[in-house]
Design a protein around this motif. Structure first.
Motif, short mmCIF file in Angstrom:
data_model
loop_
_atom_site.label_atom_id
_atom_site.label_comp_id
_atom_site.label_asym_id
_atom_site.label_seq_id
_atom_site.Cartn_x
_atom_site.Cartn_y
_atom_site.Cartn_z
N THR A 1 1.83 9.54 7.27
CA THR A 1 0.81 9.84 8.17
C THR A 1 -0.36 8.96 7.80
O THR A 1 -0.85 9.13 6.48
N GLU B 1 -7.85 2.28 9.10
CA GLU B 1 -9.14 1.80 8.60
C GLU B 1 -9.99 0.80 9.53
O GLU B 1 -9.51 -0.23 9.64
N VAL C 1 -4.28 6.99 8.43
CA VAL C 1 -5.43 6.89 9.23
C VAL C 1 -5.79 5.32 9.10
O VAL C 1 -5.76 4.62 8.17
N VAL D 1 -6.04 -3.95 6.33
CA VAL D 1 -4.86 -4.79 6.47
C VAL D 1 -3.57 -4.23 7.17
O VAL D 1 -3.07 -4.43 8.05
N THR D 2 -3.32 -3.34 5.94
CA THR D 2 -1.78 -2.54 6.53
C THR D 2 -1.97 -1.47 7.57
O THR D 2 -1.05 -1.47 8.19
N THR D 3 -3.15 -0.80 7.74
CA THR D 3 -3.15 0.17 8.61
C THR D 3 -3.24 -0.32 9.94
O THR D 3 -2.65 0.25 10.97
N ARG E 1 0.82 -1.39 0.06
CA ARG E 1 -0.04 0.07 0.10
C ARG E 1 0.82 1.22 0.02
O ARG E 1 2.07 1.29 0.78
N TYR E 2 0.41 2.38 -0.70
CA TYR E 2 1.24 3.36 -1.01
C TYR E 2 0.79 4.52 0.19
O TYR E 2 -0.38 4.84 0.73
N TYR E 3 1.89 5.35 0.47
CA TYR E 3 1.42 6.48 1.42
C TYR E 3 2.26 7.58 0.85
O TYR E 3 3.44 7.36 0.62
N SER E 4 1.48 8.78 0.97
CA SER E 4 2.45 10.04 0.50
C SER E 4 3.25 10.34 1.90
O SER E 4 3.07 10.35 2.83
P1 FAD Z 1 -7.38 -2.07 2.99
O1 FAD Z 1 -7.10 -3.76 3.54
O2 FAD Z 1 -6.53 -2.06 1.65
O3 FAD Z 1 -8.98 -1.99 2.85
C1 FAD Z 1 -9.27 -0.84 2.23
C2 FAD Z 1 -10.68 -0.42 2.42
O4 FAD Z 1 -11.25 -1.42 1.60
C3 FAD Z 1 -11.19 -0.78 3.71
O5 FAD Z 1 -11.27 0.61 4.52
C4 FAD Z 1 -12.62 -1.17 3.65
O6 FAD Z 1 -13.56 -0.04 3.43
C5 FAD Z 1 -12.70 -2.02 2.14
N1 FAD Z 1 -12.68 -3.12 2.38
C6 FAD Z 1 -11.43 -3.96 2.88
N2 FAD Z 1 -11.91 -5.31 2.77
C7 FAD Z 1 -13.35 -5.25 2.56
C8 FAD Z 1 -14.31 -6.35 2.62
N3 FAD Z 1 -14.10 -7.49 2.69
N4 FAD Z 1 -15.44 -6.01 2.20
C9 FAD Z 1 -15.65 -4.74 2.05
N5 FAD Z 1 -14.99 -3.90 1.93
C10 FAD Z 1 -13.77 -4.25 2.39
N6 FAD Z 1 -3.50 6.77 3.06
C11 FAD Z 1 -3.23 7.35 4.08
O7 FAD Z 1 -3.86 7.17 5.39
N7 FAD Z 1 -2.37 8.40 4.21
C12 FAD Z 1 -1.62 8.82 3.12
O8 FAD Z 1 -0.80 9.55 3.07
C13 FAD Z 1 -2.08 7.62 1.76
N8 FAD Z 1 -1.24 8.11 0.66
C14 FAD Z 1 -1.74 7.44 -0.48
C15 FAD Z 1 -0.85 7.54 -1.73
C16 FAD Z 1 -1.32 7.15 -2.83
C17 FAD Z 1 -0.52 7.28 -4.16
C18 FAD Z 1 -2.22 5.90 -2.73
C19 FAD Z 1 -2.74 5.09 -4.01
C20 FAD Z 1 -3.07 5.68 -1.40
C21 FAD Z 1 -2.53 6.25 -0.28
N9 FAD Z 1 -3.18 6.07 0.79
C22 FAD Z 1 -2.85 6.72 2.09
C23 FAD Z 1 -4.45 5.01 0.96
C24 FAD Z 1 -3.37 3.54 1.42
O9 FAD Z 1 -2.74 3.23 0.27
C25 FAD Z 1 -4.18 2.60 1.78
O10 FAD Z 1 -5.34 2.24 0.83
C26 FAD Z 1 -5.14 2.73 3.06
O11 FAD Z 1 -4.06 2.87 4.19
C27 FAD Z 1 -5.88 1.32 3.27
O12 FAD Z 1 -4.99 0.42 3.40
P2 FAD Z 1 -5.36 -0.85 4.28
O13 FAD Z 1 -4.52 -2.13 3.88
O14 FAD Z 1 -5.29 -0.57 5.74
O15 FAD Z 1 -6.88 -1.15 3.90
#
Ligand code: FAD
Length: 693
Positions: free
Chosen positions: A468, A472, A470, A486-488, A450-453
């Motif tokens: 930074t 999820e 948030v 997953v990542t956060t 997963r990418y973060y700025s």
């Molecule tokens: P994931 O596991 O990937 O889930 C993401 C969302 O999908 C969940 O909130 C949920 O609503 C939904 N989801 C997951 N599983 C299910 C399911 N089974 N059924 C239904 N819905 C579901 N984030 C930041 O906080 N800060 C940043 O600076 C930032 N910069 C970014 C820059 C770029 C270029 C990009 C592409 C993304 C950026 N993001 C940033 C977002 C970040 O990459 C992640 O997508 C985010 O943190 C969520 O990741 P995760 O693995 O925790 O959630």
């Protein structure tokens, strides 16, 4: 004449040099293949990688190639699904191909009894994905030239049939421009398009359904064009899974989650990139919200000694690990829990099938580190799993879910469950032991970083990257589980560990924080850096206007940190305006004290406008604040200020674009259409930049 030894040595050296030159290092790159493993090498699966797609198809007896241009893995997944379906339903001999792995100069010799599929995601501002850049430049360029020497107007691709599907997001201006432009280029070069080019829309959340709706008429058209006959689809596994009875999970050559051979063999070595993460120490971590039920993390990732570098505005990629709770559920419901530590060798049954992780490994390692097991479930996958249901009534239910869009919505999507949560509910906990493991490797995504700025300035802290993020956590009424990102949540658990939290795992998520073979012990996280075009003007005296509500403020913290340091060093720094928004001042106004410090460093050069959406009787957003500052914004834009937007792509970024066009129109007394044109040209000249997700 006989060659003496010296001649031979010279010739061999020249030959190696020539091969190296003409293969652009392809053969060499095999050594660094992320998935290279002792077994794969031993059975020759990786040997002799050729960049000639026609040769490859000929050698392996293929009549269909599915090329993909993918950034986050979805296009790659659709490509695999098309290849599989073409084979099982229509008897096509298919292969999947990463656009990056081949050359295209001989596509003008593409045989007319074969077909090429293009599954192309559009990235960012209408750009190709990283792996499709070369192909796009070749095919869409003005001076496309094929090895036969045929010119573009001679229709060099007239023997080529193709099928196309695009993955895009309608909230972006250049919606699906990749598939549109590539289709136009291929047709211009004489290629014959079969069926309509499909377009999936992530913005509307309908990608999967768009894909499913597009592919049926496409198959009909393709069957007609190639004289294919549909047959009863029989499942043929893509991978062979061999349980290695004489190896144990402790054996040195077994991958327990190490991303590649380099990591398996001891201290990992650079260069670190999208195929080879750096296991970085987390130098510091803290909670930056002041509220109980929501979390926002600030982390400092130490990259010193890694040779990784970044510049302000880049992205850092975090390689996640699945939570133990879901790993256990998956292993339990698929009936493989008792053999979770068994060593398996995974091999493509076809030489073109790429095993998406290194082998030999264990079931548990695959589930924990390599498969996206927590993601939403796809309807097509349910249909594929149906024949392997534990009993006939479940099979019937699965078949219905797989074929009826509305029923699927009601029974699956609305519950926000992942695959094992769904299977568990359907079978009441009974194990689904008939599903071949290969089917999971084929049907679930490969886990994606997963990418973060990056929220720090490389000028101020070149060896420490700030994140930074948030955390999820979505609780849906009526849903059986809280959806945890997953990542956060993995990062949150790492933060808790670092702080010796008495309750390090509040949700019982149970992440394997120490990593495979305790290689991430201490507080470490696998990362790599992705360079971006989101950049400050090289001349710091240029004014900048930044719009970043919520975590959208991340890169701007880096920008402002940099300009504050420049000002302190006596440089002439231009006006620096930040628009920030959050819910409540007392809860989620992140970096509140830091902004005060930057105000001191930058004096009246720094101006901050904050919108709180839940503090007063009226909801106030950054858009309102922008309107209030219309005159100043326009004045600065006339002085060539750079305008930046970061954060939510779906609504905020789009609204800010529209609003800015209105502001310009009003302030300059021109029609709104003219305002829009001005914003467009600002985008084209990089005066308007977006970093949105
Ligand atoms: P994931 O596991 O990937 O889930 C993401 C969302 O999908 C969940 O909130 C949920 O609503 C939904 N989801 C997951 N599983 C299910 C399911 N089974 N059924 C239904 N819905 C579901 N984030 C930041 O906080 N800060 C940043 O600076 C930032 N910069 C970014 C820059 C770029 C270029 C990009 C592409 C993304 C950026 N993001 C940033 C977002 C970040 O990459 C992640 O997508 C985010 O943190 C969520 O990741 P995760 O693995 O925790 O959630």
């Amino acid at each position: 004449a006989q060659l003496d030894t010296l001649d031979i040595v010279v010739l061999v050296v020249l030959l190696i040099g020539t091969v190296a030159y003409f293969t652009k290092g392809t053969y060499w790159a095999v050594q660094q293949d992320p998935y290279s493993s002792s077994l794969a090498h031993a059975n020759g699966a990786k040997a002799g990688k050729s960049r000639n797609i026609l040769e490859k198809m000929e050698e392996t007896g293929k009549n269909a190639v599915v090329f993909y241009g993918s950034q986050t893995g979805t296009a790659e997944d659709y490509a695999s699904r098309l290849a599989k379906e073409g084979q099982s339903r229509f008897g096509l001999k298919t292969m999947v191909a990463d656009l990056e792995d081949y050359e295209y100069e001989n596509l003008d010799e593409f045989p007319d009894d074969k077909v090429a599929f293009f599954v192309l995601a559009t990235y960012g501002e209408g750009e190709p994905t990283d792996n499709a850049v070369e192909f796009y430049e070749f095919i869409h360029g003005d001076d496309v030239s094929f090895s036969s020497g045929k010119a573009a107007d001679e229709k060099p691709l007239s023997t080529m049939k193709f099928v196309a599907f695009g993955l895009g997001n309608n909230t972006y201006e250049h919606y699906n421009s990749m598939v549109r432009n590539v289709t136009a280029s291929l047709e211009k070069l004489g290629a014959l398009k079969i069926g309509d080019a499909g377009e999936g829309d992530d913005g509307a959340g309908t990608m999967e359904e768009d894909f499913l709706a597009w592919k049926e008429p496409m198959w009909t058209a393709l069957s007609e064009a190639m004289g294919l006959e549909e047959r009863e689809a029989v499942y043929e596994p893509v991978f062979e899974i061999t349980e290695e009875e004489d190896m144990s999970a402790q054996s040195d050559e077994v991958f327990l989650g190490e991303p590649n051979k380099n990591h398996l063999e001891g201290a990992s070595k650079g260069p670190y990139n999208a195929h080879n993460p750096f296991i970085a120490p987390i130098a510091e971590s803290k909670e930056i919200f002041h509220v109980k039920d929501r979390n926002c993390l600030h982390m400092e990732i130490d990259i010193s000694g890694s040779n990784l570098s970044y510049t302000t505005g880049d992205h850092i990629a975090v390689w996640p690990t699945n939570p133990g709770k879901e790993v256990d559920r998956f292993l339990r419901v698929t009936g493989i829990d008792s053999k979770r530590d068994k060593v398996i060798a995974v091999k493509g049954l076809d030489p073109t099938a790429k095993v998406p992780f290194p082998s030999p490994t264990t079931y548990e390692a695959v589930v924990r580190y390599h498969m996206e097991i927590c993601a939403p479930v796809s309807r097509q996958f349910i249909a594929t799993l149906a024949p392997f249901s534990p009993n006939d009534s479940i099979k019937e239910e699965m078949t219905k879910m797989g074929s009826d869009k509305d029923y699927f919505q009601q029974k699956v999507s609305n519950l926000s469950v992942n695959i094992s949560q769904l299977l568990e509910i359907l079978s009441n906990g009974e194990a689904w032991s008939k599903i071949p493991f290969s089917l999971f490797i084929e049907g679930l995504h490969k886990i994606q970083p997963r990418y973060y700025s990056i929220s720090s300035s490389s000028m101020v802290q070149k060896d420490k990257i700030s994140i930074t993020a948030v955390v999820e956590s979505v609780e849906k009424p009526g849903a059986p589980h809280i959806v945890k990102g997953v990542t956060t949540n993995y990062l949150l658990a790492l933060k808790q560990k670092q702080h010796g939290d008495p309750e390090p795992d509040p949700y019982g998520m149970n992440y394997a924080l120490n990593g495979p073979r305790n290689k991430y012990d201490g507080v470490h996280v696998p990362v790599h850096v992705r360079h971006s075009n989101f950049k400050l003007p090289s001349d710091p005296s240029k004014p900048v206007i930044m719009v970043g509500p919520g975590t959208g403020v991340a890169p701007f913290r880096g920008f402002i940190q940099e300009r504050a340091a420049q000002a302190k060093a006596g440089q002439d720094v231009g006006k620096t305006i930040l628009f920030f928004g959050c819910r409540k001042k007392a809860e989620d106004f992140i970096y509140e004290q830091e902004w005060e410090q930057y105000k001191q460093d930058l004096g009246d050069k720094f101006e901050m406008h904050v919108a709180f959406s839940r503090d007063g009787p009226q909801k106030v957003y950054v858009q309102h604040k922008l309107k209030e500052s219309a005159a100043e914004i326009d004045k600065l834009l006339q002085q060539k200020a750079y305008f930046y937007v970061c954060g939510d792509a779906a609504n905020m970024a789009r609204e800010v674009n529209t609003l800015l066009a209105q502001v310009i129109a009003e302030q300059r007394g021109v029609p709104e259409s003219k305002g829009e044109e001005i914003v467009k040209s600002m985008r084209a000249s990089n005066q308007y930049q977006e970093d949105v997700w």
